[in-house]
Design a protein around this motif. Structure first.
Motif, PDB file in Angstrom:
ATOM      1  N   LYS A  98       0.676  -1.374  -0.153  1.00  0.00           N
ATOM      2  CA  LYS A  98      -0.006  -0.151   0.013  1.00  0.00           C
ATOM      3  C   LYS A  98       0.848   1.587   0.024  1.00  0.00           C
ATOM      4  CE  LYS A  98      -3.745   2.320   2.318  1.00  0.00           C
ATOM      5  NZ  LYS A  98      -4.616   2.542   3.379  1.00  0.00           N
ATOM      6  N   ALA A  99       1.806   1.213   0.877  1.00  0.00           N
ATOM      7  CA  ALA A  99       2.787   2.469   1.095  1.00  0.00           C
ATOM      8  C   ALA A  99       3.597   2.632  -0.398  1.00  0.00           C
ATOM      9  CB  ALA A  99       3.636   2.007   2.180  1.00  0.00           C
ATOM     10  N   VAL A 100       4.042   1.539  -0.904  1.00  0.00           N
ATOM     11  CA  VAL A 100       4.565   1.623  -2.334  1.00  0.00           C
ATOM     12  C   VAL A 100       3.799   2.315  -3.219  1.00  0.00           C
ATOM     13  CG1 VAL A 100       5.636   0.290  -4.125  1.00  0.00           C
ATOM     14  CG2 VAL A 100       6.379  -0.145  -1.973  1.00  0.00           C
ATOM     15  N   ALA A 101       2.503   1.960  -3.524  1.00  0.00           N
ATOM     16  CA  ALA A 101       1.472   2.400  -4.434  1.00  0.00           C
ATOM     17  C   ALA A 101       1.095   3.861  -3.905  1.00  0.00           C
ATOM     18  CB  ALA A 101       0.282   1.524  -4.142  1.00  0.00           C
ATOM     19  N   LEU A 102       1.217   4.291  -2.791  1.00  0.00           N
ATOM     20  CA  LEU A 102       0.977   5.631  -2.534  1.00  0.00           C
ATOM     21  C   LEU A 102       2.134   6.597  -2.880  1.00  0.00           C
ATOM     22  CD1 LEU A 102      -0.492   5.221   0.932  1.00  0.00           C
ATOM     23  CD2 LEU A 102      -1.764   6.170  -0.788  1.00  0.00           C
ATOM     24  N   ILE A 103       3.304   5.996  -2.438  1.00  0.00           N
ATOM     25  CA  ILE A 103       4.775   6.770  -2.722  1.00  0.00           C
ATOM     26  C   ILE A 103       4.787   6.805  -4.413  1.00  0.00           C
ATOM     27  CG2 ILE A 103       7.098   6.442  -2.966  1.00  0.00           C
ATOM     28  CD1 ILE A 103       6.808   5.241  -0.087  1.00  0.00           C
ATOM     29  N   ASN A 104       4.471   5.793  -5.208  1.00  0.00           N
ATOM     30  CA  ASN A 104       4.545   5.717  -6.647  1.00  0.00           C
ATOM     31  C   ASN A 104       3.570   6.894  -7.271  1.00  0.00           C
ATOM     32  OD1 ASN A 104       6.388   4.047  -6.776  1.00  0.00           O
ATOM     33  ND2 ASN A 104       4.906   2.119  -7.255  1.00  0.00           N
ATOM     34  N   GLU A 105       2.355   7.230  -6.453  1.00  0.00           N
ATOM     35  CA  GLU A 105       1.564   8.305  -6.794  1.00  0.00           C
ATOM     36  C   GLU A 105       1.976   9.686  -6.782  1.00  0.00           C
ATOM     37  OE1 GLU A 105      -2.375   7.433  -5.349  1.00  0.00           O
ATOM     38  OE2 GLU A 105      -2.414   5.546  -5.994  1.00  0.00           O
ATOM     39  N   VAL A 106       3.108   9.893  -5.500  1.00  0.00           N
ATOM     40  CA  VAL A 106       3.465  11.152  -5.383  1.00  0.00           C
ATOM     41  C   VAL A 106       3.866  11.742  -6.657  1.00  0.00           C
ATOM     42  CG1 VAL A 106       4.987  12.570  -3.797  1.00  0.00           C
ATOM     43  CG2 VAL A 106       3.713  10.495  -2.938  1.00  0.00           C
ATOM     44  N   ASP A 107       3.647  13.395  -6.779  1.00  0.00           N
ATOM     45  CA  ASP A 107       4.378  13.780  -7.695  1.00  0.00           C
ATOM     46  C   ASP A 107       5.693  14.014  -7.666  1.00  0.00           C
ATOM     47  OD1 ASP A 107       5.100  15.933  -9.564  1.00  0.00           O
ATOM     48  OD2 ASP A 107       3.821  17.558  -8.458  1.00  0.00           O
ATOM     49  N   ALA A 108       6.322  13.655  -8.904  1.00  0.00           N
ATOM     50  CA  ALA A 108       7.936  13.513  -9.020  1.00  0.00           C
ATOM     51  C   ALA A 108       8.558  14.663  -8.638  1.00  0.00           C
ATOM     52  CB  ALA A 108       8.271  13.127 -10.309  1.00  0.00           C
ATOM     53  N   ALA A 109       8.111  15.892  -8.606  1.00  0.00           N
ATOM     54  CA  ALA A 109       8.568  17.155  -8.471  1.00  0.00           C
ATOM     55  C   ALA A 109       8.662  17.269  -6.886  1.00  0.00           C
ATOM     56  CB  ALA A 109       7.875  18.322  -9.101  1.00  0.00           C
ATOM     57  N   LYS A 110       7.688  16.683  -6.147  1.00  0.00           N
ATOM     58  CA  LYS A 110       7.505  17.024  -4.918  1.00  0.00           C
ATOM     59  C   LYS A 110       8.149  15.930  -3.882  1.00  0.00           C
ATOM     60  CE  LYS A 110       3.145  19.321  -5.434  1.00  0.00           C
ATOM     61  NZ  LYS A 110       1.794  19.108  -5.256  1.00  0.00           N
ATOM     62  N   PHE A 111       8.518  14.754  -4.335  1.00  0.00           N
ATOM     63  CA  PHE A 111       8.956  13.610  -3.891  1.00  0.00           C
ATOM     64  C   PHE A 111      10.458  13.975  -3.112  1.00  0.00           C
ATOM     65  CE2 PHE A 111      10.725   9.466  -3.393  1.00  0.00           C
ATOM     66  CZ  PHE A 111      10.170   9.064  -2.520  1.00  0.00           C
ATOM     67  N   PRO A 112      11.360  14.567  -4.128  1.00  0.00           N
ATOM     68  CA  PRO A 112      12.691  14.845  -3.310  1.00  0.00           C
ATOM     69  C   PRO A 112      12.790  15.710  -2.328  1.00  0.00           C
ATOM     70  CG  PRO A 112      12.543  14.963  -6.034  1.00  0.00           C
ATOM     71  CD  PRO A 112      11.149  14.807  -5.467  1.00  0.00           C
ATOM     72  N   ARG A 113      11.766  16.610  -2.221  1.00  0.00           N
ATOM     73  CA  ARG A 113      11.946  17.536  -0.949  1.00  0.00           C
ATOM     74  C   ARG A 113      11.254  16.546   0.065  1.00  0.00           C
ATOM     75  NH1 ARG A 113       9.490  22.101  -4.356  1.00  0.00           N
ATOM     76  NH2 ARG A 113       7.814  21.004  -3.966  1.00  0.00           N
ATOM     77  N   ILE A 114      10.295  16.012  -0.001  1.00  0.00           N
ATOM     78  CA  ILE A 114       9.686  15.089   1.094  1.00  0.00           C
ATOM     79  C   ILE A 114      10.861  13.949   1.669  1.00  0.00           C
ATOM     80  CG2 ILE A 114       8.074  13.269   1.788  1.00  0.00           C
ATOM     81  CD1 ILE A 114       6.203  14.677  -0.368  1.00  0.00           C
ATOM     82  N   LEU A 115      11.432  13.285   0.514  1.00  0.00           N
ATOM     83  CA  LEU A 115      12.586  12.383   1.164  1.00  0.00           C
ATOM     84  C   LEU A 115      13.722  13.113   1.787  1.00  0.00           C
ATOM     85  CD1 LEU A 115      13.602   9.311   0.707  1.00  0.00           C
ATOM     86  CD2 LEU A 115      15.086  10.335  -1.083  1.00  0.00           C
ATOM     87  N   SER A 116      13.925  14.222   1.355  1.00  0.00           N
ATOM     88  CA  SER A 116      15.114  15.175   1.908  1.00  0.00           C
ATOM     89  C   SER A 116      14.885  15.638   3.369  1.00  0.00           C
ATOM     90  CB  SER A 116      15.411  16.188   1.151  1.00  0.00           C
ATOM     91  OG  SER A 116      16.493  17.111   1.705  1.00  0.00           O
ATOM     92  N   ARG A 117      13.582  15.984   3.697  1.00  0.00           N
ATOM     93  CA  ARG A 117      12.998  16.103   4.940  1.00  0.00           C
ATOM     94  C   ARG A 117      12.970  14.927   5.871  1.00  0.00           C
ATOM     95  NH1 ARG A 117       9.743  19.716   8.098  1.00  0.00           N
ATOM     96  NH2 ARG A 117      10.109  21.243   6.651  1.00  0.00           N
ATOM     97  N   VAL A 118      12.667  13.919   5.446  1.00  0.00           N
ATOM     98  CA  VAL A 118      12.801  12.720   6.335  1.00  0.00           C
ATOM     99  C   VAL A 118      14.148  12.257   6.471  1.00  0.00           C
ATOM    100  CG1 VAL A 118      12.346  10.259   6.331  1.00  0.00           C
ATOM    101  CG2 VAL A 118      10.661  11.812   5.481  1.00  0.00           C
ATOM    102  N   LEU A 119      15.100  12.556   5.647  1.00  0.00           N
ATOM    103  CA  LEU A 119      16.499  12.216   5.765  1.00  0.00           C
ATOM    104  C   LEU A 119      16.998  12.991   6.878  1.00  0.00           C
ATOM    105  CD1 LEU A 119      18.464   9.953   4.434  1.00  0.00           C
ATOM    106  CD2 LEU A 119      18.852  11.860   2.666  1.00  0.00           C
TER     107      LEU A 119
END
Length: 197
Positions: free
Chosen positions: A13-34
Motif C-alpha cells: 500500500k505504501a509503495v502504491a502511495l509513494i508511486n503516486e506522489v508527484d515526482a517534483a515534490k517527492f525529493p523534498r519530502i525524502l530530503s526532509r525525512v532524511l
C-alpha cells in the motif's frame, strides 16, 4: 545480500502511495525525512506541515503517515544493512517502487548515506544513559533485640544522564541474595551482548 524489505500488505500500500506522489515534490519530502531520521522524538513534519502535504498530495492523513513512515523505514533499513546504492536500487525494484522514485532514493542515499549511518549509530534507544556508578558496603552487626547478627547490604548510586542533558542520581540497596540475582542478570546480558558482537 538478504532482503531488506518483506513485501507485506502495508509495504504494498505504501509503495502504491509513494508511486503516486508527484515526482517534483517527492525529493523534498525524502530530503526532509532524511534530515530528521536520527532524531528519535522529532517528527519529520509538524502537524501543520502534514496537513499542507495532505492537500498538496491529495492524500488522507493516515496515508501521509504511512508514506512518511515507509520512507523512514526504507532509509533505516538501508542504514542498518549499510547498503551500497546499487543494492538499495535492486531492493527497491523488488518491492515495485517506480524508477523515478528509486532514482531519488539512490541519489539521496549516495549523497547522505554515510552521514545517516553515523548519526543513527550515535542515537540511543533509551532516553537515559548511565554515566557513573558509586557503591559502598554496609554491615549491620546488631540491633536492640539481637546483639549478634551480620546483615550485609550494598548501596549503589547511579549517575544517570537524561536526553535533555540534566543528571539524576538513582540510589538502590541490595541484600546479599538480591545482589547475587542482579549479578546473574548482568552476566546474562553480558553474554548476550558478547554473542552479538
Amino acid at each position: 545480500m538478504a532482503l531488506m524489505f518483506q513485501v507485506t500488505t502495508s509495504i504494498k500500500k505504501a509503495v502504491a502511495l509513494i508511486n503516486e506522489v508527484d515526482a517534483a515534490k517527492f525529493p523534498r519530502i525524502l530530503s526532509r525525512v532524511l534530515q530528521k531520521l536520527h532524531l528519535r522524538d522529532e517528527r519529520s513534519f509538524t502537524e501543520d506541515e502534514e496537513e499542507k502535504l495532505q492537500t498538496a498530495l491529495g492524500l488522507e492523513s493516515k496515508d501521509i503517515q504511512l508514506v512518511l513512515e515507509t520512507i523512514a523505514f526504507i532509509l533505516e533499513q538501508a542504514a542498518y544493512h549499510s547498503a551500497k546504492p546499487s543494492v538499495l536500487e535492486q531492493q527497491l525494484k523488488g518491492i515495485e517502487l517506480e524508477d523515478d522514485k528509486i532514482s531519488v532514493f539512490v541519489k539521496a542515499w549516495t549523497a547522505n548515506g554515510k552521514g545517516v549511518i553515523e548519526n543513527l549509530r550515535h542515537r540511543t534507544i533509551a532516553p537515559n544513559q548511565l554515566e557513573d556508578v558509586s557503591w559502598r558496603l554496609n554491615l549491620q552487626m546488631g540491633q536492640a533485640n539481637s546483639a549478634k547478627m551480620k546483615l550485609p547490604n550494598a548501596m549503589f548510586e547511579l549517575g544517570v544522564k537524561k536526553d535533555d542533558g540534566s543528571k539524576e542520581r538513582v540510589r538502590m540497596e541490595f541484600n546479599h541474595e538480591e545482589l547475587y540475582d542482579f549479578y546473574d542478570k548482568l552476566e546474562t546480558i553480558q553474554s548476550q551482548l558478547d554473542s552479538i558482537s
